[in-house]
Design an enzyme around this catalytic site. Structure first.
Site, PDB file in Angstrom:
ATOM      1  N   TYR A  34       0.675  -1.022   0.011  1.00 29.84           N
ATOM      2  CA  TYR A  34      -0.006   0.001  -0.051  1.00 29.84           C
ATOM      3  C   TYR A  34       0.798   1.072  -0.007  1.00 29.84           C
ATOM      4  CZ  TYR A  34       0.833   0.890   4.922  1.00 29.84           C
ATOM      5  OH  TYR A  34       1.435   1.245   6.088  1.00 29.84           O
ATOM      6  N   LYS A 148       6.441  -2.238   1.669  1.00 35.67           N
ATOM      7  CA  LYS A 148       5.367  -1.416   2.361  1.00 35.67           C
ATOM      8  C   LYS A 148       4.063  -2.268   2.316  1.00 35.67           C
ATOM      9  CE  LYS A 148       3.228   3.084   3.141  1.00 35.67           C
ATOM     10  NZ  LYS A 148       3.418   3.199   4.623  1.00 35.67           N
ATOM     11  N   GLU A 180      12.463   2.456  14.039  1.00 33.78           N
ATOM     12  CA  GLU A 180      11.561   3.432  13.458  1.00 33.78           C
ATOM     13  C   GLU A 180      10.275   3.374  14.326  1.00 33.78           C
ATOM     14  OE1 GLU A 180      10.363   2.542   9.513  1.00 33.78           O
ATOM     15  OE2 GLU A 180      10.192   0.598   9.867  1.00 33.78           O
ATOM     16  N   LEU A 205      11.328   1.226   6.865  1.00 36.13           N
ATOM     17  CA  LEU A 205      10.699   1.592   5.341  1.00 36.13           C
ATOM     18  C   LEU A 205      11.520   2.654   5.089  1.00 36.13           C
ATOM     19  CD1 LEU A 205       8.234   0.815   3.845  1.00 36.13           C
ATOM     20  CD2 LEU A 205       7.227   3.153   4.676  1.00 36.13           C
TER      21      LEU A 205
END
Ligand code: PDD
Length: 285
Positions: A34, A148, A180, A205
């Site tokens: 996505y 992702k 993250e 990411l």
């Protein structure tokens, strides 16, 4: 207000009529990817970068994109217009499609592509003024966080645990270092005003917002250190923040109960947010 319109496999339909098969592999295996693009002034922010990453994510899971970039952009603009979205985000998901349940990839399955919009104050949400509180939690996600995918349960669990501890978000930690945030990249600014953030790898990411921020920070003369940092180092930071398509540059004012700097959003993060918003306006499409 009339019902929101969503895009499902080539059609624009009211939300209540939107349908995806029970056998869609996005639903059964989280076999899909996505993108989230923010919308300001009715336009898409830095969308080109999101479309490049979408193609990369699809490639990494052995899929190709069912629509061209031009078709996707046109669809996104259509959806923004149909939903009269002024500010917020557009979500786009591509999954491998419906097939009899089997772990290996099915052959010749038609991918599913879905998009919807969400209204939200991205330019000046009240939380920017007070800053986020975060807690650190173990990073229990898989080893390909550079893709992702819609496999978001570990991130969702971390965000839930943070909320139960009274925090706004979690920073995930692996082998002693921050990877993250649950849905954002993490940064600290040290006493020499250097910007420190983890380098790209399959551990995190590759944020589209991150890429822009690093370029803007560099242009403004800041020193950037792409290296991992520990929670202990973060507690001592002068300032801290997270970035994502929907938060832009968002100050972090407390980590595991340690106030960052004076516990209020600091000048460097404020400046970076302004620079990013200027940049976002320049990229509108
Ligand atoms: N999340 N890291 C993770 C784990 C993310 O889920 C995101 C984005 C980012 C930031 O990437 P970008 O700057 O390209 O948005 C980093 C989106 C916003 C979401 O899942 O809603």
């Amino acid at each position: 207000m009339s019902e929101a319109i969503v895009f499902v496999n080539g059609e624009y339909v009211p939300e209540s009529e939107a349908r995806i098969s029970v056998f869609d592999r996005g639903f059964l295996f989280a076999d899909g990817v996505y993108e989230v693009t923010s919308v300001i002034e009715g336009g898409l922010v830095d969308n080109a970068g999101h479309l490049v990453r979408l193609r990369r994510s699809l490639g990494e899971i052995g899929m190709s994109c069912p629509m061209s970039d031009e078709e996707i952009t046109l669809m996104q603009k259509n959806l923004i217009e149909r939903n009269q979205l002024e500010q917020g985000m557009i979500y786009l998901q591509v999954s491998r499609g419906a097939a009899p349940r089997d772990f290996a990839f099915p052959v010749d399955t038609k991918p599913s592509i879905v998009a919807f919009t969400q209204s939200r104050n991205v330019l000046s949400p009240p939380v920017v003024e007070r800053g986020l509180t975060v807690v650190t939690l173990p990073d229990i996600r898989w080893r390909r966080r550079d893709i992702k995918t819609v496999g978001l349960l570990p991130a969702s669990m971390a965000k839930q645990r943070a909320a139960e501890q009274g925090a706004d978000d979690a920073w995930m930690v692996e082998d002693g270092y921050v990877t993250e945030g649950t849905s954002n990249n993490a940064y600290i600014i040290d006493r020499e005003q250097r910007l420190i953030t983890r380098p790209l790898s399959s551990d995190i990411l590759p944020g589209i917002t991150r890429k822009a921020i690093l370029a803007l920070a560099e242009e403004s003369g800041m020193e950037i250190l792409e290296r991992s940092f520990t929670p202990e180092e973060a507690y001592q930071a002068q300032e801290a923040f997270v970035s994502s398509a929907t938060t832009f540059v968002m100050p972090v004012v407390s980590i595991d109960g340690h106030a960052i700097g004076d516990g209020k959003p600091g000048p460097v993060v404020k400046r970076l947010r302004e620079l990013y918003i200027d940049f976002a306006r320049r990229t509108l499409s």
